[in-house]
Structure formats: C-alpha cells, structure tokens
Design an enzyme around this catalytic site. Structure first.
Site, PDB file in Angstrom:
ATOM      1  CG  ASP A  13      -0.589  -1.637   2.629  1.00 43.57           C
ATOM      2  OD1 ASP A  13      -0.519  -2.522   3.497  1.00 43.57           O
ATOM      3  OD2 ASP A  13      -0.957  -0.474   2.885  1.00 43.57           O
ATOM      4  CB  CYS A  16       0.061   0.677   7.497  1.00 44.30           C
ATOM      5  SG  CYS A  16       0.005   1.938   6.223  1.00 44.30           S
ATOM      6  CG  HIS A  51      -2.394   4.755   7.242  1.00 44.61           C
ATOM      7  ND1 HIS A  51      -2.342   3.393   7.473  1.00 44.61           N
ATOM      8  CD2 HIS A  51      -3.379   5.224   8.045  1.00 44.61           C
ATOM      9  CE1 HIS A  51      -3.271   3.047   8.358  1.00 44.61           C
ATOM     10  NE2 HIS A  51      -3.914   4.151   8.717  1.00 44.61           N
ATOM     11  CG  ASP A  55       2.959  -1.704   4.535  1.00 49.00           C
ATOM     12  OD1 ASP A  55       2.892  -2.832   3.994  1.00 49.00           O
ATOM     13  OD2 ASP A  55       1.938  -1.021   4.788  1.00 49.00           O
TER      14      ASP A  55
END
Length: 517
Positions: A45, A94, A144, A327
């Site tokens: 991430d 994200c 998410h 991402d």
C-alpha cells in the site's frame, strides 16, 4: 480477543468458514489432465515504483533515495519473471485502485470515485471468476471497498465485511478489515463483528504473513483444489511515526540521508486536496518520514521473502502464479504535494512483477502501457479462465508468456475528486504513453497551468511543461484527441465530484450506479 497460532488453526483448519469448500462451483477444468495453477497476489500500500530498488527507475538510474532500499527478496523476484515497468494506477488512491483490480473497470465505471464509499457489489468480479472455476480463495488484510462511514474506521459497522455479496466472490477464508494504518495493537475480522487482535508486540504485516502461511499449510491438509490468495499489507502507507515501525528496521536507516528530490516544491500545489497539502511541521519531517517508509518497505520485503520461501520449500512455486504490486505511490513533497491522487510519476507508477516458473520467462521487462484495469483480465488470461464481458481492461497474458500480441497504446487515468470527501476543484484526467504524460484539470486555478504535457524520457522529474513548446505540438494534439477518445469510450463526462455524490450514491456513501450502469 487475542490471536495466537492455536486460535488460528482452530478457525481456519477446523472451522467450516476457513475453507468454505461447499460454496465452490465445479471446476471449469473438470476432466482436464493439466493441473490448474494457483494464484497469489501480494499487495503493498503506497509503494511507488520509484522507491523500489530493483526498478532502476529511469534509464538504469535509481530515483533519489532508492539506492538505500533494502529489498533483496523483491530484487531477486524481479529477476525471476516479468517486470511490467510502465504500469500505472488508473486512479492513484486506495479504494479506486482496488475496485479496478476487482472489476477490470475504470473508476467512472465501477463508481468508487473517492475513498470511503461502499462499492456496488453487483458486478462480475475477480473473486466470482475464481470461485466459479473451483478455486479455494483466501483474502487476508486491507479491503477498503465496503466502509462508508468516513473516518469511523474502528466501528465494526465499518471495519467488518459480512459474508455475502460484498466480499465480491471471495467466499473462502477471510481475515480482513476495511481500513486502518496503525500497525501495532490492531485487528481483523473473520466471520463476525468481533475483532481479533494481534498479540502484544506483533507487527501487523508479520501477523498477516503468518496467517497466509498457516492457511496454506491447512489448505494442504484439507484440499487438493487450486488456491487463489490475496495478501494485502497496509505498509508502507503512513503514518510514519517511530512507534509505527519496528525498531530493528528503523535502525537500518538511522542517519541515512534522504533529501528532497529535484522536483520538490516548498509551497503546496494549488490543485492539492487536504490530504495532499503539507504543513510547515510536516515539511520538516519529510526526511524522517522517508526513512520510516523505507524501513517499512524493508520489513515488507522480509515478509515477501517468507511467502516465497514457503512456496519453494513445499513444492508450490512451480505451479503458482505470483503477483507483486501496489495501489499507488507517494509524492513526499514532489511537485508541492504529499500522498497520491495525481498523475505525476511518483504517485501513479506502481510495481507489477509476475512470476510463473517454466511458463513466464525469467528476466523479462515489458514497456507495455499497463494499468490497474488490465490486471483482472491478465490474471484470468494466465489462469485460462473466461473474462467477464463488461471488463474494460486488456488481457495482456500473451505478453507475460512471451507470445507478443496487442497492448494498450496508452494508459488512461482519472482523478474524480478529493481523496475522501466531496470537495470539488481537484478533478483531472490524463493519458500516459511510453514517452509522454498529458494531463488536464477540470477547472483553472490562478498561477498554475490547467493543461500539462511532460516528456518523461527527457524530463523524468516532470519539471518542464511542454504545452506551449512548438517542438511538441504534434504530440500534444495527438494526446488531446486520445484523451477525448478514452473518455468517450467509457462514457466519462468529466464531472465535478459532487455530481457523483448526487447522482451515483444513495446519500449514505453507498454506490448505486456509475457511468455505464
């Protein structure tokens, strides 16, 4: 409730929810003598390609600071398969990236135009394709795509994704949460709102990797079905305070000089949203943040090495397609911004490494203009599975397999609003080909260009806007036309963020429609 190995084994090896074999459709390959490959997708991430040591980011040279990265396992992995070095995140935030990964669609087609929305689950997603084909699925880590209560991250209404349609076809083992980025004393959910906390002193990526390895061990005991696992780490996403990084990794970068890049700007970009602006104190902390970012990445690399070692030691490597990606990246003050959500190289370019021993030739490097919408069809292509009809990305599996074939002429990128609220004035669209990035903001702002054109071969730090340069007018006009064509092809009308709020959500941050249904 605290997690320990015994608790995990009880839940995943003995519990029906751990494998959920009864929910799997018969294999599309029933009767075939060829053993279906497994799939392991590992997500970081906020790890930009520029911070990956293996990348030799621009013409064989590291981005400033990346020479200090300590990533021996990723460096080795990059030599073992194909490196898609021109890959970008279509919308470098994200939730939009993850939604494109799962659906194979652009942001205005799946509707996840800002973070902290709940994705419409009635789409044909990666997990559905895997489950239909008889894959034993597992999802571990950050999700998410369900949370719709902005900022209320620890509320189980927000953090727990109940079994059913909102897991998007990942019907097997589940050890996930929606969003948080504190890496000590945190939690995940399996089949209830009850939070399962990591043990005292357990660093979250370490615990998640333990879960992944333990699940693979349990699967070996229980099932001969092929597996498809996603391991979604939160690192190296901020916060980058000392207490969020293991001391042993932080110490590796103590005293390392990580100064500003050449495109650092001491004032905020006027197009930056609240997440992208930097206070004076934050600017003063940038070098420390970079050190802790690289420390997190070193830990991430160690955990990646553990996963690869397990596959190697247990005879799984040869028949497992392994993907490593992220991402989006992190600006760290470049162009007067922090965070992501912009078409600049630091935010948009992401790692994409794919290994399949014996099938994907080691040491390949591809310059294809790949982007997140291409991931799902490419993964399904490698697995030999049908690609849903409404997917908008391209199947580039032939490139990975060394067979040549068609590839995108450019990557289409969309900025559809602020990172997580409905503030307007931050929207943009862009196309990026192998030489140029062309971007356009929806509205003009005083003192800054509304249109930009960068030659990222000659000017890798994107410091020279060539829109008015006579020598680049042909490229400019071609990319203007290309951007218009790309937008039209997906019914993107380049709206203000509030349009999506008013037309595409139910008023409670749940997506009910998008540009194409």
């Amino acid at each position: 409730m605290s997690m320990n190995r015994r608790t995990f084994m009880k839940q995943s090896c003995l519990g029906a929810a751990g494998l959920a074999l009864s929910q799997m459709a018969p294999s599309l390959y029933a009767g075939s003598t060829e053993k279906k490959p497994n799939l392991l997708v590992v997500l970081a991430d906020q790890l930009g390609l520029n911070h990956c040591k293996y990348a030799a980011y621009w013409k064989g040279a590291n981005y400033p600071g990346a020479e200090h990265a300590i990533t021996p396992h990723l460096d080795q992995f990059a030599r073992e398969g194909i490196n898609f070095r021109n890959t970008v995140s279509n919308t470098p935030v994200c939730s939009a990236f993850r939604s494109s990964l799962m659906t194979g669609k652009y942001t205005t087609s799946h509707g996840m135009v800002i973070n902290e929305l709940q994705l419409n689950p009635y789409q044909d997603c990666l997990g559905h394709s895997l489950t239909r084909a008889g894959y034993n699925t597992a999802y571990i880590g950050k999700w998410h795509m369900y949370a719709n209560k902005l900022g209320d991250h620890t509320n189980p209404d927000n953090s727990f994704v109940p079994r059913g349609v909102h897991r998007l076809g990942f019907n097997g083992y589940w050890a996930a949460f929606n969003f948080h980025h504190d890496y000590y004393n945190t939690y995940y959910h399996t089949e209830s709102r009850e939070k399962i906390f990591w043990g005292q002193g357990v660093y979250e990526p370490d615990g998640q990797t333990d879960l992944a390895i333990d699940w693979l061990k349990c699967r070996g005991q229980k099932s001969s079905q092929p597996f498809a696992m996603v391991v979604s780490w939160g690192t190296p996403h901020d916060p980058w305070n000392d207490g969020n990084v293991p001391a042993e990794y932080r110490e590796k970068f103590a005293g390392v000089s990580l100064p500003h890049p050449p495109n650092y700007k001491p004032t905020d970009d006027p197009y930056a949203d609240a997440w992208a602006r930097l206070s004076d104190s934050e600017r003063a902390d940038l070098e420390k943040w970079r050190r802790n970012y690289y420390a997190m990445t070193t830990n991430l690399d160690w955990n990646f090495g553990r996963l690869m070692k397990y596959l190697d030691d247990n005879g799984l490597a040869e028949n497992t397609i392994v993907v490593f990606t992220s991402d989006h990246g992190e600006m760290f003050g470049a162009q007067g911004r922090r965070a992501k959500n912009i078409f600049y190289e630091e935010a948009a370019r992401i790692p994409l490494l794919v290994r399949w021993p014996g099938r994907i030739q080691a040491g390949q490097v591809s310059d294809a203009c790949m982007s997140a919408v291409d991931f799902m069809p490419t993964f399904l292509g490698l697995l030999g599975l049908p690609i849903p009809s409404r997917v908008e990305g391209m199947n580039l599996s032939d490139l990975a397999l060394g067979q040549g074939g068609a590839e995108p002429d450019c990557a289409f990128m969309q900025g559809t609003g602020a990172t997580a609220n409905w503030n307007t004035g931050h929207e943009w669209r862009a196309v990026r080909n192998k030489r140029y990035t062309y971007g356009k903001f929806r509205i003009s702002k005083e003192g800054v260009a509304q249109e930009v054109l960068f030659d990222h071969e000659a000017d890798p730090f994107q410091t020279q806007n060539l829109v008015a340069d006579a020598a680049h007018q042909t490229a400019l006009q071609e990319l203007r036309v290309k951007l218009t064509e790309k937008m039209k092809s997906v019914s993107d009308t380049f709206e203000a963020s509030t349009f999506y709020r008013d037309k595409w959500t139910d008023g409670n941050r749940k997506i009910v429609r998008a540009a194409r249904g």
